[in-house]
Structure formats: C-alpha cells, structure tokens
Design an enzyme around this catalytic site. Sequence first.
Site, short mmCIF file in Angstrom:
data_model
loop_
_atom_site.label_atom_id
_atom_site.label_comp_id
_atom_site.label_asym_id
_atom_site.label_seq_id
_atom_site.Cartn_x
_atom_site.Cartn_y
_atom_site.Cartn_z
N HIS A 346 0.79 -1.24 0.00
CA HIS A 346 0.00 0.00 0.00
C HIS A 346 0.81 1.27 0.00
CE1 HIS A 346 -4.23 -1.25 0.45
NE2 HIS A 346 -3.71 -2.35 0.97
N LYS A 534 -9.29 13.69 3.97
CA LYS A 534 -8.41 12.51 4.01
C LYS A 534 -7.57 12.62 5.27
CE LYS A 534 -6.79 13.85 -0.04
NZ LYS A 534 -6.66 12.67 -0.88
N ARG A 535 -6.84 11.56 5.62
CA ARG A 535 -5.95 11.66 6.78
C ARG A 535 -4.99 12.83 6.60
NH1 ARG A 535 -5.90 7.58 10.79
NH2 ARG A 535 -4.40 8.99 11.71
N LYS A 540 0.36 14.30 1.77
CA LYS A 540 -0.93 14.63 1.15
C LYS A 540 -1.06 16.14 0.91
CE LYS A 540 -3.47 10.61 3.00
NZ LYS A 540 -4.10 9.96 1.83
N THR A 642 -8.35 6.67 -2.91
CA THR A 642 -9.69 6.21 -3.28
C THR A 642 -10.70 7.34 -3.10
OG1 THR A 642 -9.89 5.28 -1.05
CG2 THR A 642 -9.38 3.74 -2.85
N LYS A 646 -14.32 8.53 -5.21
CA LYS A 646 -15.64 8.84 -4.65
C LYS A 646 -16.11 10.21 -5.12
CE LYS A 646 -14.06 6.42 -0.51
NZ LYS A 646 -13.42 6.69 0.80
C1 LIG Z 1 -12.14 7.00 1.19
C2 LIG Z 1 -11.80 7.37 2.56
C3 LIG Z 1 -10.48 7.62 2.90
C4 LIG Z 1 -9.35 7.58 1.88
O1 LIG Z 1 -9.22 8.84 1.27
P1 LIG Z 1 -7.93 9.23 0.42
O2 LIG Z 1 -8.28 10.57 -0.13
O3 LIG Z 1 -7.81 8.21 -0.66
O4 LIG Z 1 -6.78 9.27 1.34
C5 LIG Z 1 -10.20 7.99 4.20
N1 LIG Z 1 -11.16 8.09 5.13
C6 LIG Z 1 -12.46 7.86 4.83
C7 LIG Z 1 -13.48 8.03 5.89
C8 LIG Z 1 -12.82 7.50 3.55
O5 LIG Z 1 -14.12 7.26 3.26
#
Ligand SMILES: *Cc1c(COP(=O)(O)O)cnc(C)c1O
Length: 803
Positions: A346, A534-535, A540, A642, A646
């Site tokens: 990952h 995101k985190r 990032k 991911t 979305k």
């Molecule tokens: C999809 C998702 C992530 C991952 O987000 P990235 O932008 O790909 O880091 C993290 N937390 C939650 C709650 C998510 O639904």
Amino acid sequence: MFSNKQCFQQSFLKKLEMTYGKSFKESTIYDQYHTLGNMVREYISSDWIATNEKQRSSHTKQVYYLSIEFLLGKLLVQNLLNLGIREVVDEGLQELGIDLREIEEIEADAGLGNGGLGRLAACFLDSLASLNLPGHGCGIRYKHGLFDQKIVDGFQVELPEQWLRHGNAWEVRKADEAIEINFWGEVETLNEKGRLSFRHVHTETIMAVPYDIPIIGYETNIVNTLRLWNAEPSRFPIHKDVMEYKRETESVSEFLYPDDTHEDGKILRLKQQYFLVSASLQSIVASHRKTYSTLQNFHEKVAIHINDTHPVLAIPELMRILVDEEQMDWEEAWFITTNTVSYTNHTTLSEALEKWSIHLFKPLLPRIYMIIEEINERFCRQLWNRYPGDWRKIEQMAIIAHGIVKMAHLALVGSYRVNGVAKIHTEILKNREMKDFYEVYPEKFTNKTNGITHRRWLLKANPQLSRTITDVIGASWVHHPSELMKLKPYAFDAGFKEAVQKVKQERKKSLAQIIQRQTGIPIDDHSIFDVQVKRLHAYKRQLLNVLHIMYLYNRIKEEKSFEIHPRTFIFGAKASPGYYYAKKIIKLINSLAEKVNNDPQVSPFLKVIFLENYRVSLAEYVFPAADVSEQISTASKEASGTGNMKFMMNGALIIGTLDGANIEIFEKVGADNIFTFGLSAEEVLNYEQNGGYRSYDYYYYDKRIKKVLEQLINGFFPNSFDLFEPIYDSLLMQNDQYYVLRDFASYAGAQEKVNEAYLNQAGWLERSIINIAHSGYFSSDRTIREYADDIWGIHPLERGTVV
Ligand SMILES: *Cc1c(COP(=O)(O)O)cnc(C)c1O
C-alpha cells in the site's frame, strides 16, 4: 416480514414488545434500532446458513481477506438497500411516526480503520458478496475504533471512540469456536525417530472469540462473513495477578492503532498482528479439515490475502500449523503456503515499512521466529546460488538482517502474488522500491488498481443523483457500473445537465446546513465547494492548499481589480495523536479559518471550514456536495487514493497531481476534464536521488511565496506566537521534503483555471458528467473481479434457492 408495509409494521411492533418488554410508546430510539437490526439479521439468517452450506458442499475455493483494519461505517441502511427493502421499511416506519434517518443517526460508525486501507477492505467485502464470490474478511473486534476528534481552540483533541456502547446489532458471538493463541514461553526440540519436532511450552494463552458479521450482497442471496476476533482471558494463571492478566489479555483487542503510516514498534501492535493471524488461520484450517480431512489440497481450496504487511505472520503461522501440527515436510508445507498467500503493498514511504527488532520479536513469538529464520536461511542460500559472492545484495534482500525482521521481505518471499494498488505504484515497486525482488520473482508482480463500492458511494450516499442517472439510462448500471458510460452523450444534453446541477445544489445546501450547525458559519451554497478530506499527512500536502488560500486572501486584500468566484474551502482530517507536525497543520487550518471567515472584506469570497471528526458517515454527506476535489499529494507518494474516485463518482472535478489513480482517471476522462499540475513522479524521484531541491530559491524569487511564509511567523495569525515556526522551518530550513514550494506556482495556476472553468456552468456540468460516466471503471466490482481471476482463482457461487 418485509413483503409489504403492513407486514413489516406488525413484525416490527411485535418484535419490539417481545425483546424489550415495552410498548411501542415506551420504546427508545435505541430499542427501535436494535429491533430493526435483529429483524434484518433474522431475515437473512437462512441465506447466511445456506451460503456457508453451499460453499462447503460445492467444494468451491474461498478467499479470506486478512486486514488489521475494516472501516465499515454504518451498516443498517446499506443492508436494507442491498436487500431491496429500504423503501418498505422507510414507509412502514414513517406511518409509525419514526424517521429512518434518525435511526441511522444513532447507529455508531464501525470505524475499525484509519483511512484508505481500511475503507478498501470494507468496499472489497461489499463487492465480493454482491458478485456472489465466496470471500470473507478476518479482522479484530477493537473495543475502541479510531478516536473521536474534537477541535478545541483550533487544536485536535482525541477521545476514545465507543461504538459498542449501545451494543452492536450485527454481530453474532460464537463462543464455541474460540481459539487459543500462545505467546511468550520457550520452544522445546524433540527428536522423534530422526524427525525433529518442536513444542511451544510455558506459554501465556489468550482466547480469541469470534464475532461474525453478515456481509449482505446487493440483490443476491449470498451472505458472506466478516469474522472479528475478540481477545479474552483463557485459563487464569496460578502465579500471576488475576486482574493484571485480564487487563493484559483484553488490551490486545482494546484499541485500533491510530496510525497507518508510521510504525511505532509497540509490542502490543505485534501481539495484535499475531492474534489476528493465528486465530484466523487456525479457524480456516479447522474448517478446511472438517470438509476435506486433509491439508494437502489446502492451497487449491483456500486463498489467503494479506492487506499490507500487518498480517504477514500468516506465512510462518501456516508453516507452523503444517509442520508442527500436521507433521508435514518443510518442502511440502512451503509449497502449500507459497501457493496460498498473496499480498497487497500500500505504500512506498520508507517510514511505513514494518520492521521489528529481534529483541522484541523473538521472546514474544519464539516458534514463529524460528520459522522465519529457517525461511530466511533457505532464501539467502537461493540468493547465493543466483548471485554468488554478492554479499551486499543478499544482505539487502534478507528477511532478517542486523537484528531486524523485515515484514515486507517476508511477504515478498512467502506469497505467490504481490500487487500494487495503481499502475504507477506497481511500476515504482517493480523498478525502484522492490527492484531486487522483481528481478528474482518477476512472475509474482501484478497491478490491481483500487476501487470503491458504488453501492455505498453513489447509490446510498447520493440517492438523488442515482435517480437522476437511472431516469436517463435505466437501472442496470447498479449491477454493471461500467454502464455509467451510457451517460457520456448526456454530457451535452441541456435537460440532464440541469437535473445534475439541481442535485448538486440540493446536496450543497444540505452540507451547508451541517456546517452551519457544527460551526455556526453561514455558507453561500452558490460558492464553489472545494474539498480536501483525508488523513492529515505531510505527503498529502494539506499545507499546499493552506498556503494557496493565504495567497488568495492576500490578493483580495491587495489587488483592487482581483475577481474570484466565491469559494468555500472544506477540510476534514484526523492526525495521528503522536504526529506532531500533522497536528500543527490542523491548528493552522483552524487559525486560517478564523482569520478568513471573520474578515468582512474577504469572507464574502472565501470561507475556510474544518469539519470535525471526519469519518465514513460524514464522508457520505461530503462527496455528493463537492464541486472540486483536492488530490494534491507529492507525485509518487500516494499509492492510489480512493477519495479521488468517490468525488469523481459524485461529479466533482479533480485538481490534482499526476499521482496514484489520478493518472488513470486522467487517462480515462482526458486532459480537458481534470486540472493537473506539479512535478511528475519521475521528476520527484529524480530529485530525491540527487538530494532534493533548493526550496530557498523558490522562497527568494517568488514574492507570493515569500509573503505567505512570512505570515506564518510574523503575527499575521493573532495569538499564534511561534506556533507555526516548525512549519516554516520544514519548508525552508529542512528543505521542503514534499516539494510544496516547488509546486506552488503550478498549483496556483491550476486553481485559476478552476475558477475560470466554473464561471461557464454549462462547460463545468459537461466535465462533471463525463467524470461520472467514467467512474464506473473505479467500482471495486472491477477491482475484485481482477483479484478473483488473476490472483485468487475463485468463481461466483450459484445463487440457488433459499432454504
Ligand atoms: C475514502 C476514505 C479515505 C481515503 O481517502 P484518500 O483521499 O484516498 O486518502 C479515508 N477516510 C475515509 C473516511 C474514507 O471514506
């Protein structure tokens, strides 16, 4: 029970009375929630049993997905939706004066994960069941999921999460299937007629008790299982404090580690990993033995997938079971093991590679350590034959070297497939990070670009958009998400564009309400909703976004002729509690919000919002409301992402670097429908090989950058003292490891293009619809089919009749 409204109401009221001994009037919303949950579980129970029975009797190969995280979110409404009974339930409850949305509100998120890695596992379970594939999850039943985040004076405060406080309607405890897990102690070697055998003695034993959660597929009667293991006392020891033993035992499944990138070397973490793996494998082996009475065909009937290296001890654990318990030869056991286990990588961040010191590992897991030593010796011999005399190479590739066990190396040697999570990520693994291993095992490497379940992220999260789509192309996209491509011609259809715009407006309004409730800040729902959720992590680059907002602030203050369409910048992010730098950034975002939102000259044009406690259920409100999706990681650092998928599925346009899956999104939608900027991965990696770049030059020669950096430390943020000095230092003194200043100009340019593009609404909607159309490829159904065909060799079960 769910055949029609009246039927549902009768069953519901009766069940409520029988379970709680209360009349409907006296019942609380928690009673109602649990009643509904129990009804659903009863409703699917025969399908659940039938699925298990079918899997056993048909001798179908099965996959077990081992993951230290499952970020499931809420389950009630998704389950109702997948069963096709949401409407009946919704209407039935309405007549009783109950709002299904209020019941959903009080359901706790199952937040047993940090971010992308854990959410991927949850999306995969939904796809496996929905595609009728025999695939199950194995994880840990953490008592406390990822911490609840509060923002106090702009700082993150962490509180223990308590998802089990009001019980969990979905789990079934299976105490009779509990399994003993052994730690500590010594290994005794016995010589029995020339065959060495090993016994792990004087151990401390923990009981792993399974809690099974049904994973209900969409419009199918396949019900798979997520098995979560709970740590409990086994036999109370005689010579030890009983309370202490109980505490120590239960601590193994007490907390989720709040970090998915740093490895902090805690012994408890290693205990958790072995606990998960040993319980899962022992139970998988037992069930296999029951069906086949031999383990010689284990690899033909079972695939075990490890989600990152956290469950990599599955490899030595399976060896232990085959060699010590089953008395198999090493060679045969090794053949079976290395044809059973496959592994997903990952990340390429070196600080995230799991390493354990032998001092810590060997006493805790003495027999497992011996087995890893043996695997290592045999592997090094093989390397010696291939690269005679090349000690340096062998030392670098060894599983154990310099007192350290390298988990990724164990995974590479002991599994038959290794996959990256986006094309570019897999290429970086093959050509850089794991180049030596690729040379030895080229056949093992494969790419599986991540995906997301459209059933949660579109059908459930955005019913309005789902209906709008179905109105023009019919409903078959729900079963075949690639059919979203049928939307492409509608990108030029005025009526459809208007409908999509209306949905977006409605969803922005409802997010604006949530924000107003949470922060008291009024939001212009005609502003551009520009979202980064995101985190929080340096790679990032939330900081790049922040510096750019500061720059916009300065322009509004200084340039009379400057015009900008109103923009609402929305952030949501948790920082790992020990990640000092990330927590500084959260404070910085909140300080900026304070500054911007309260400046009467600026706030009509800019707003900055920090959404507290970002999690799956909040995400379901955020993605449908976004216009712009910030995917701005330093190129080469985001393995896939991911969140980007979305957003795209909900019609937001990406501003992003050519990193991770952004690249594949770019290839699909074309350059006109995504805003890209910044260094390429190649450029970043080349810089890194040559010791970085000179960030000071970008500070010195770019007046915009100079100004915003000065503002970090010159009192621009009131009462901040020297709070942001570490950020300033990281960019200048420590040479900006993530190329924030290097990409600033390019990012600002791309943001101007976003602004311009939004002014032409017809053009924007066209781009938005093209993004939605191409998002079907990023459904996890596509990803899971690829895993099933190319890695696991599993096939769909016949749907068959309900027993
Ligand atoms: C999809 C998702 C992530 C991952 O987000 P990235 O932008 O790909 O880091 C993290 N937390 C939650 C709650 C998510 O639904």
